[in-house]
Structures are given as structure tokens and as C-alpha cells.
Scaffold this motif. Structure first.
Motif, PDB file in Angstrom:
ATOM      1  N   GLY A  22       0.357  15.344  -3.263  1.00  0.00           N
ATOM      2  CA  GLY A  22      -0.050  14.057  -3.816  1.00  0.00           C
ATOM      3  C   GLY A  22       0.884  13.531  -4.879  1.00  0.00           C
ATOM      4  N   ILE A  23       0.745  12.238  -5.145  1.00  0.00           N
ATOM      5  CA  ILE A  23       1.535  11.579  -6.177  1.00  0.00           C
ATOM      6  C   ILE A  23       0.605  10.653  -6.959  1.00  0.00           C
ATOM      7  N   SER A  24       0.816  10.550  -8.235  1.00  0.00           N
ATOM      8  CA  SER A  24      -0.034   9.696  -9.068  1.00  0.00           C
ATOM      9  C   SER A  24       0.568   8.301  -9.177  1.00  0.00           C
ATOM     10  N   PRO A  57      -9.024   2.934   0.917  1.00  0.00           N
ATOM     11  CA  PRO A  57      -9.616   4.123   0.287  1.00  0.00           C
ATOM     12  C   PRO A  57      -8.836   4.588  -0.930  1.00  0.00           C
ATOM     13  N   ASP A  58      -9.421   5.549  -1.642  1.00  0.00           N
ATOM     14  CA  ASP A  58      -8.792   6.026  -2.870  1.00  0.00           C
ATOM     15  C   ASP A  58      -7.523   6.829  -2.621  1.00  0.00           C
ATOM     16  N   LYS A  59      -7.255   7.213  -1.383  1.00  0.00           N
ATOM     17  CA  LYS A  59      -6.010   7.928  -1.094  1.00  0.00           C
ATOM     18  C   LYS A  59      -4.843   6.968  -0.869  1.00  0.00           C
ATOM     19  N   LEU A  60      -5.135   5.686  -1.026  1.00  0.00           N
ATOM     20  CA  LEU A  60      -4.083   4.669  -0.994  1.00  0.00           C
ATOM     21  C   LEU A  60      -4.048   3.950  -2.335  1.00  0.00           C
ATOM     22  N   LEU A  64       0.848  -1.188   0.000  1.00  0.00           N
ATOM     23  CA  LEU A  64       0.000   0.000   0.000  1.00  0.00           C
ATOM     24  C   LEU A  64       0.886   1.240   0.000  1.00  0.00           C
ATOM     25  N   PHE A  65       0.662   2.102  -0.978  1.00  0.00           N
ATOM     26  CA  PHE A  65       1.354   3.388  -1.076  1.00  0.00           C
ATOM     27  C   PHE A  65       0.348   4.500  -0.770  1.00  0.00           C
ATOM     28  N   THR A  66       0.798   5.535  -0.076  1.00  0.00           N
ATOM     29  CA  THR A  66      -0.070   6.694   0.164  1.00  0.00           C
ATOM     30  C   THR A  66      -0.047   7.606  -1.054  1.00  0.00           C
ATOM     31  N   ARG A  67      -1.237   8.057  -1.474  1.00  0.00           N
ATOM     32  CA  ARG A  67      -1.334   8.991  -2.606  1.00  0.00           C
ATOM     33  C   ARG A  67      -1.274  10.442  -2.144  1.00  0.00           C
ATOM     34  N   TYR A  68      -1.873  10.734  -0.987  1.00  0.00           N
ATOM     35  CA  TYR A  68      -1.997  12.120  -0.520  1.00  0.00           C
ATOM     36  C   TYR A  68      -1.625  12.222   0.942  1.00  0.00           C
ATOM     37  N   ASN A  69      -1.153  13.400   1.314  1.00  0.00           N
ATOM     38  CA  ASN A  69      -0.944  13.730   2.720  1.00  0.00           C
ATOM     39  C   ASN A  69      -0.637  15.222   2.804  1.00  0.00           C
TER      40      ASN A  69
END
Length: 456
Positions: free
Chosen positions: A359-361, A316-319, A289-294
Motif C-alpha cells: 500500500g501507499i498513503s 472505495p477507500d482503496k482508491l 484515481l490512484f490505487t492505494r492497495y494491491n
């Protein structure tokens, strides 16, 4: 107040000012009264620490405001007591500063009469757990507790003989100096452990960590350059539906559940979803699991491996969930690589900011470059890094234990001082009752200080 030691008496906080001191609120200085070009410093609640002046604020007023508001100029050695948290009632001594100083209304200033008490002893007594509890009990307020100057001044404090006060203050100062030295040394350990872990990761991802293993196993299989895209079979963002706190449906991880190399499965909310979505977004052992946003760059693009099947969980979509090709890479190896300094430099370079979030895509993550050894060497790398990290974890646990112990030292020391158990008593000391008798014979202090209505 419990039974006092022989020779001790009791008096109120305000009476410690005696006939030559002062006990007042700070000044009611509003924003419009401040002047960044003024030369009189306005101390804030942030400056008041537990037994130490923190020197954090940078607020000023000018001479005109000082005169118009009839401000009280603070003097070196004044006991400054915070009437608001956190923590409520913390006290420190006014240091010797070049500029004149006043303070805000929520800081009380107690100028102790040296014929009554040692100002260091007064500060330590206010900071003692027993009096701190009394201060909290006398405070009021719904969101932030505040104690009025009247209630603060009316609190009873034990009063040792004058000579014993000095001995107590000297002893506390000596011990606290040692405690501060210990805390300073302990504070250096955490950064060392962080560097140790990064050094282990750097050695692991460069091949240095397993140089001896390759010689011992007579292997010359080369490492190959790859991107994350080359090593995975699937990358999928999570569910966009809004979760709630009610324990119904499936557990859905929070973004904060993912930290570098660690997944906290207790950090979740709940989401009602259909079986097909639950199947599509399930989590099983070996998933990454990678985090997309923080809001913090430090936690964008960090990776944690799912260490066991998690039936009933979704994400969730932020992961971003990543599944690795088992024939070419171990999930744990990818997790380690993603935490190494070289990978973090790449990831942070991909990050974009929008509306206060960073964020990162997934597309950018796919381009993450790394050197990949054969799977059997990845296995040895993972084993060695986990051994090194376990050693660091043990040291970190011992560090936390030591820090907890030192945190308890100061309250314990002050509690003993408050009870009269810190230093031996001297039968030749003049009893505090004689001091209190003389005070009663003198005229009480009357403050003519004017102040605006403060609501205190």
C-alpha cells in the motif's frame, strides 16, 4: 467416429501398446515417499504440455522407494497423457533425460508398439480436438475432472496405415516447428511495445518530445519543479463501507478498475449510501484515481483519469481521488507523468507491505516530484503522447489478432490429421486392417505392474 479414409482402421488407445509396449498409470508416490536428495525424478502434471514436455517440476525419489513401490521407469518416446486438467488429456513425448524418471498417478504412460503406431502420431492424435472432446466426455469429478485409465484406454482412435502415420507425423512436426518460430517472434513484440510506450513517456516528461514545438512557437517558458501537492486542490480516500453484488444503490468501482492510464467503468459492485455521501464521493470528468492497495507492487499507486462525468458512481477507500488545479496542470498530463519510469520508481519507494498487501498513503503521493511545463505545452505533450499510444494500440491489436490466428493453427492442423486430410494417401500402403488382423492373432498384453489403490 465419422467415416474413415480408405485404408484406415480403428482401434483403442490401449491397443496401441501392442504386445511389446505398456499402458499404465503413473506411480502412487506420496509426499512421505519423496526424497529431495534422490536421483530418480518424479514427473508431475505440470511437466505435461500440449505436445511439448515442459520440464517444470523438481521432485525426486530414491532407489529404496523406487523398488518398494515397484515404480515403472519411463523410457524416451513414451507418450505421457495427463488424466487431469488443465487441459484434460494433453499429451507429450517423454524426452531423453540423463536421470531415470517415473511419474505421478495422474499421468498415464503409453509405450507404443512401433509395429503398431508411430509414437509421434499417437501423441498428435491424443491432442487432436476430436479425441480431446471424447476424453472430456469420459471424465468425471466435481471440482477437477479426471479420466480413468480404463476409460482413456477404451477410447477409439483412427489408425492410418503405418507409412501414412509417419508421413502425417512428419508433416505435423514440420508445420509446428514453423508455428513455434512464429510464436517466438510474436512474443517479442509485446515487450517492444511496452518499451516504446515508456520511451514516449520519458521523452514527454523530460521535454525532449516537444523540443521542436518550443522552437516553432518561439517559447522559452521554463518548466518548474513541483510536487503533486503543488498541483492539486483536493485528495480524498474513498468510501469504507462494504459493497455487495446485488444491483441496488450506486455503482462503486473495484480497485481492479484502475490500471495505468485506463479506467474500466464496467468493473464495479454496488453500494447503498445516502445522498450526502454520494455527493462527496462522486466522480466527474477530469478526476484522477490512484490505487492505494494491491497484492502486486506493479499496480500500487497507478493512476487513471475519469474521462467523463459518472453520475451514480462512487469509489472505495482503496482508491484515492485527486482533483487538479486547472490553472497549473492538466489531469491527463498528471496521469501520463505518474506512469513514467521516474515517477514509478518514486512511488514504489513509498510502498509499505502489510498482511500480504502492498500500500501507499495519500501523504506519500503528495510528495511525488515532477517537472511541470506551462499548460499550453502540457496540451501539446498530451496530444503527441496520445497519438503515439494510439499507434502502439493499433500494433497491439494486430499482434493479438496474429496470436489468436496462430493459436488456432495447431488444433486445426491436428483436426485435419485426425480426419486424414493432411497428407496425400499412397495406394501402395498396407491397409491398417492387415495390421489389426495381425494384432488380433497375437497374445494380448498383460500388465503385471502392481500399484496401490489410486481411486482412479
Amino acid at each position: 467416429m465419422s467415416t474413415l479414409p480408405k485404408g484406415w482402421g480403428s482401434t483403442t488407445v490401449k491397443n496401441l501398446a501392442g504386445t511389446s509396449g505398456l499402458f499404465v498409470d503413473g506411480d502412487w508416490v506420496e509426499s512421505k515417499d519423496q526424497d529431495p536428495n534422490g536421483d530418480i525424478r518424479l514427473l508431475q502434471l505440470a511437466d505435461i504440455g500440449d505436445g511439448v514436455f515442459l520440464d517444470k517440476s523438481d521432485r525426486w525419489i530414491n532407489e529404496e522407494a523406487f523398488t518398494r513401490l515397484r515404480c515403472t521407469r519411463l523410457e524416451t518416446g513414451d507418450v505421457l497423457i495427463a488424466r487431469m486438467p488443465d487441459p484434460l488429456g494433453r499429451a507429450c513425448l517423454m524426452p531423453s533425460l540423463e536421470k531415470r524418471c517415473v511419474t505421478v498417478v495422474d499421468v498415464a504412460a503409453l509405450r507404443v508398439d512401433p509395429q503398431v503406431a508411430d509414437n509421434r502420431w499417437v501423441m498428435h492424435t491424443v491432442n487432436a480436438p476430436q479425441l480431446r472432446a471424447e476424453i472430456s466426455a469420459q471424465a468425471s469429478g466435481t471440482t477437477r475432472k479426471r479420466i480413468s485409465r480404463g476409460n482413456l484406454g477404451g477410447l477409439l482412435v483412427p489408425l492410418p496405415p503405418e507409412s501414412e502415420q509417419k508421413r502425417i507425423a512428419d508433416k505435423i512436426d514440420t508445420v509446428l516447428t514453423r508455428v513455434d518460430a512464429v510464436n517466438t517472434r510474436l512474443a517479442r513484440v509485446a515487450p517492444i511495445l511496452k518499451r516504446f510506450r515508456q520511451s514516449a513517456l520519458a521523452a514527454a516528461t523530460s521535454g525532449r518530445l516537444t523540443e521542436d514545438w518550443r522552437v516553432l512557437n518561439s517559447t522559452s517558458k521554463p518548466w518548474r519543479k513541483a510536487t503533486l501537492e503543488d498541483l492539486i486542490e483536493e485528495m480524498r480516500n474513498g468510501l469504507a463501507a462494504k459493497p455487495d453484488e446485488s444491483p441496488a444503490g450506486r455503482k462503486i468501482l473495484r480497485i481492479s478498475a484502475v490500471r495505468p492510464g485506463f479506467l474500466d467503468t464496467t468493473d464495479h459492485r454496488y453500494l447503498t449510501t445516502d445522498e450526502s455521501s454520494a455527493k462527496l464521493y462522486e466522480l466527474r470528468k477530469g478526476d484522477l484515481l490512484f490505487t492505494r492497495y494491491n497484492g502486486s507492487l506493479e499496480y500500487v499507486g497507478v493512476c487513471a483519469m475519469v474521462s467523463e462525468d459518472l453520475p451514480g458512481y462512487v469509489y472505495p477507500d482503496k482508491l484515492i481521488r485527486v482533483r487538479v488545479k486547472a490553472s497549473v496542470a492538466l489531469p491527463k498530463f498528471i496521469e501520463l507523468v505518474s506512469s513514467a519510469a521516474e515517477a514509478r520508481l518514486q512511488i514504489e519507494g513509498y510502498v509499505k507491505s502489510s498482511a500480504g498487501q502492498k500500500g501507499i498513503s495519500g501523504g506519500s503521493l503528495r510528495t511525488l516530484r515532477m517537472a511541470v511545463p506551462p499548460v499550453e505545452e502540457q496540451t501539446e505533450i498530451v496530444r503527441r503522447v496520445e497519438t503515439l499510444f494510439a499507434f502502439a494500440d493499433r500494433l497491439e491489436a494486430r499482434l493479438k489478432t496474429a496470436q489468436t490466428s496462430t493459436e488456432r493453427l495447431t488444433p486445426s492442423l491436428l483436426a485435419k490429421a485426425f480426419r486424414g486430410e493432411l497428407v496425400p494417401q499412397d495406394p501402395n500402403d498396407e491397409p491398417a486392417s492387415e495390421l489389426l488382423r495381425r494384432l488380433q492373432q497375437e497374445a494380448p498384453l498383460t500388465s503385471t505392474k502392481l500399484r496401490r489403490k489410486s481411486g482412479a
